[in-house]
Design a protein around this motif. Structure first.
Motif, PDB file in Angstrom:
ATOM      1  N   LEU A 293       0.851  -1.189   0.000  1.00  0.00           N
ATOM      2  CA  LEU A 293       0.000   0.000   0.000  1.00  0.00           C
ATOM      3  C   LEU A 293       0.887   1.240   0.000  1.00  0.00           C
ATOM      4  O   LEU A 293       1.737   1.409   0.874  1.00  0.00           O
ATOM      5  CB  LEU A 293      -0.898   0.016   1.242  1.00  0.00           C
ATOM      6  CG  LEU A 293      -2.075  -0.975   1.248  1.00  0.00           C
ATOM      7  CD1 LEU A 293      -2.784  -0.929   2.587  1.00  0.00           C
ATOM      8  CD2 LEU A 293      -3.051  -0.653   0.121  1.00  0.00           C
TER       9      LEU A 293
ATOM     10  N   PRO B  29      -5.471   2.947   3.592  1.00  0.00           N
ATOM     11  CA  PRO B  29      -6.815   2.876   3.003  1.00  0.00           C
ATOM     12  C   PRO B  29      -7.678   4.051   3.461  1.00  0.00           C
ATOM     13  O   PRO B  29      -7.457   4.654   4.512  1.00  0.00           O
ATOM     14  CB  PRO B  29      -7.371   1.545   3.536  1.00  0.00           C
ATOM     15  CG  PRO B  29      -6.162   0.757   3.917  1.00  0.00           C
ATOM     16  CD  PRO B  29      -5.140   1.746   4.362  1.00  0.00           C
TER      17      PRO B  29
ATOM     18  N   GLU C 186      -9.790   0.801  -1.222  1.00  0.00           N
ATOM     19  CA  GLU C 186      -8.412   0.811  -1.712  1.00  0.00           C
ATOM     20  C   GLU C 186      -8.421   0.825  -3.229  1.00  0.00           C
ATOM     21  O   GLU C 186      -9.324   0.270  -3.860  1.00  0.00           O
ATOM     22  CB  GLU C 186      -7.633  -0.438  -1.258  1.00  0.00           C
ATOM     23  CG  GLU C 186      -7.408  -0.556   0.221  1.00  0.00           C
ATOM     24  CD  GLU C 186      -6.605  -1.814   0.578  1.00  0.00           C
ATOM     25  OE1 GLU C 186      -6.006  -2.420  -0.344  1.00  0.00           O
ATOM     26  OE2 GLU C 186      -6.594  -2.191   1.754  1.00  0.00           O
TER      27      GLU C 186
ATOM     28  N   TRP D 149      -6.080  -0.492  -6.332  1.00  0.00           N
ATOM     29  CA  TRP D 149      -4.949  -1.300  -6.778  1.00  0.00           C
ATOM     30  C   TRP D 149      -4.713  -1.007  -8.259  1.00  0.00           C
ATOM     31  O   TRP D 149      -5.666  -0.945  -9.049  1.00  0.00           O
ATOM     32  CB  TRP D 149      -5.236  -2.795  -6.617  1.00  0.00           C
ATOM     33  CG  TRP D 149      -5.324  -3.265  -5.188  1.00  0.00           C
ATOM     34  CD1 TRP D 149      -5.412  -2.503  -4.057  1.00  0.00           C
ATOM     35  CD2 TRP D 149      -5.342  -4.622  -4.751  1.00  0.00           C
ATOM     36  NE1 TRP D 149      -5.484  -3.288  -2.944  1.00  0.00           N
ATOM     37  CE2 TRP D 149      -5.448  -4.602  -3.332  1.00  0.00           C
ATOM     38  CE3 TRP D 149      -5.289  -5.848  -5.396  1.00  0.00           C
ATOM     39  CZ2 TRP D 149      -5.501  -5.761  -2.573  1.00  0.00           C
ATOM     40  CZ3 TRP D 149      -5.332  -7.008  -4.645  1.00  0.00           C
ATOM     41  CH2 TRP D 149      -5.428  -6.967  -3.245  1.00  0.00           C
TER      42      TRP D 149
END
Length: 485
Positions: A316, A320, A457, A459
């Protein structure tokens, strides 16, 4: 989390001892300082002396100092520490220290003469408040104070050359220990001015994982802050490099170019261009590469930004989202990436692990279908000529109408994207009804459409452009030119 946001570490050992002791000193400091750790080098200093000691000039710019710098920055690189070895006092530091540190044994009771001397030195050299905490690191730091060892390989009288104007270039992504040693070496070589070129544009095109390279403005800000902290007496010109030469082939005031074994041929090319332009060749000062003892099998042996970017994969980059309006279940992952990047394959793997999958491309087909929520408005906006014989919207014809026309493209997305977003929300509610813990939204236009507000989140699947083009050509039967569009 260490208790102090920044610190000043004073090292008084002979320079020849530091390569053997640097790791222990920095390890002891790392547990106390979370942010920048400044290092003041003053070999032989006795902080308990009366009257309190004054800051001396930095150690002479010679091989012993370079070896000490290399050891300190190599030790700091292993832990990712923001280390800044100061090569001369003269101004307030960018991140004022919140604690003063010295490798020495601490006597019980109130602050003794060593701590008082430490505070006095920091106040005189860097304008630190006189009441900062002054901590002695003890034997864990190697008890550097007064270490008598010297390095027999270093000539104590040797000195580095010095030049009025020095130049260096690089990407300077995620300013790491090797960058810091390179820039510090430049500072030692320069008397008046350092020209630092920071690569951008096409120079980044073939870098490993170039999508993860920090923005140019951020890289420049980090380089400038480091340089102005380390040696404030120099003038720094930091310029954008859009080609391999930059100002080095036209600037008559430069005398030296700092290179590595990898970039020496580039330095020779610079000198060839300077001679053709009627300018004298630059002295090429070559530095050694800093080895990375922790590199993996697929990484470079030297400390490099490429390896650091590689280690970011699967991590990450920021925490988040904590949005009260976003229900905690199902936990929604927004998966995006260019066509051919493999995001759909990733989504399928997550589906095999139990995630609920939402394919935004399939929902897009649904909104265009006859009777779909966007069908009538799209036909009314772009005309009946976009329809096939069976009444469906011919997306190739529609695409040709909007390609290269930002106004028409926005008209289309203003119709379609809100409808797709509405259907995505319905799918998320369906996932919740099924008791799914994780939901994956596979959407190539996730960020462009502003749908990141619907996910916890984001990605991103990334891939070299040439490989993505090869995949699209093989999958869709397009020409290479069409695939690159």
């Amino acid at each position: 989390m260490p208790p102090f946001g920044s610190g000043l570490l004073v090292l008084t050992a002979p320079l020849g001892a530091l390569p053997r002791r640097a790791a222990a000193a920095l390890a002891a400091a790392a547990g106390l300082v979370a942010g920048p750790l400044y290092v003041h080098l003053q070999p032989g200093l006795r902080l308990a002396a009366s009257p309190p000691p004054n800051p001396a000039a930095p150690p002479p710019a010679g091989p012993a100092l370079l070896r000490a710098l290399a050891a300190l920055y190599a030790a700091a690189a292993r832990s990712g520490m923001d280390l800044r070895v100061l090569l001369g006092p003269g101004r307030r530091l960018a991140r004022p220290p919140r604690v003063l540190l010295l490798p020495a044994n601490e006597a019980p009771g109130p602050p003794g003469p060593v701590q008082l001397g430490l505070r006095s030195l920091a106040a005189a050299a860097y304008g630190c408040p006189p009441d900062l905490p002054a901590l002695l690191l003890g034997d864990a730091a190697g008890d550097l104070d007064g270490d008598p060892e010297e390095d027999p390989e270093c000539d104590p009288d040797a000195a580095l050359p010095n030049f009025s104007g020095v130049a260096v270039g690089g990407t300077f992504d995620r300013l790491h220990g090797a960058h810091r040693l390179l820039l510090s070496t430049c500072c030692l070589l320069a008397r008046d001015r350092l020209l630092a070129g920071v690569a951008d544009g096409d120079l980044l095109r073939h870098k490993v994982l170039m999508e993860l390279i920090e923005p140019y403005e951020l890289r420049v800000a980090k380089v400038r802050e480091f340089l102005e902290d380390v040696k404030p007496s120099l003038r720094y010109d930091i310029v954008r490099l859009m080609d391999p030469y930059g100002p080095t082939i036209t600037d008559p005031d430069l005398q030296c170019l700092v290179v590595s074994q990898e970039t020496r041929r580039g330095g020779e090319a610079v000198n060839k261009q300077r001679l053709e332009n009627g300018l004298p060749a630059l002295a090429l000062y070559e530095i050694l590469m800093m080895q990375d003892p922790d590199h993996s099998e697929n990484e470079e042996e030297k400390i490099s930004s490429s390896s650091l970017r590689h280690r970011l994969l699967g991590t990450l980059l920021r925490p988040p989202r904590q949005d009260p309006a976003l229900p905690p279940r199902p936990y929604v992952i927004g998966l995006t990436g260019v066509t051919g990047s493999g995001k759909t394959s990733i989504a399928k793997l997550l589906g095999c692990l139990g995630a609920f999958l939402i394919d935004a491309d399939k929902l897009g087909h649904a909104v265009y279908a006859p009777g779909g929520p966007a069908y009538e408005q799209v036909v009314a906006t772009f005309g009946a000529e976009i329809l096939s014989e069976d009444g469906t919207i011919n997306r190739k014809v529609l695409g040709a109408k909007v390609f290269g026309n930002q106004e028409r493209l926005k008209s289309l997305t203003d119709i379609v994207w809100p409808e797709i977003a509405r259907m995505v929300k319905e799918q998320i509610r369906e996932a919740e009804a099924q008791g799914k813990a994780v939901c994956v939204l596979d959407a190539a236009v996730l960020l462009e459409a502003g749908w990141q507000d619907m996910v916890h989140e984001v990605w991103v699947a990334i891939i070299p452009e040439d490989e993505a083009v090869r995949r699209v050509v093989a999958r869709d039967g397009l020409s290479e030119e069409a695939a690159r569009r």
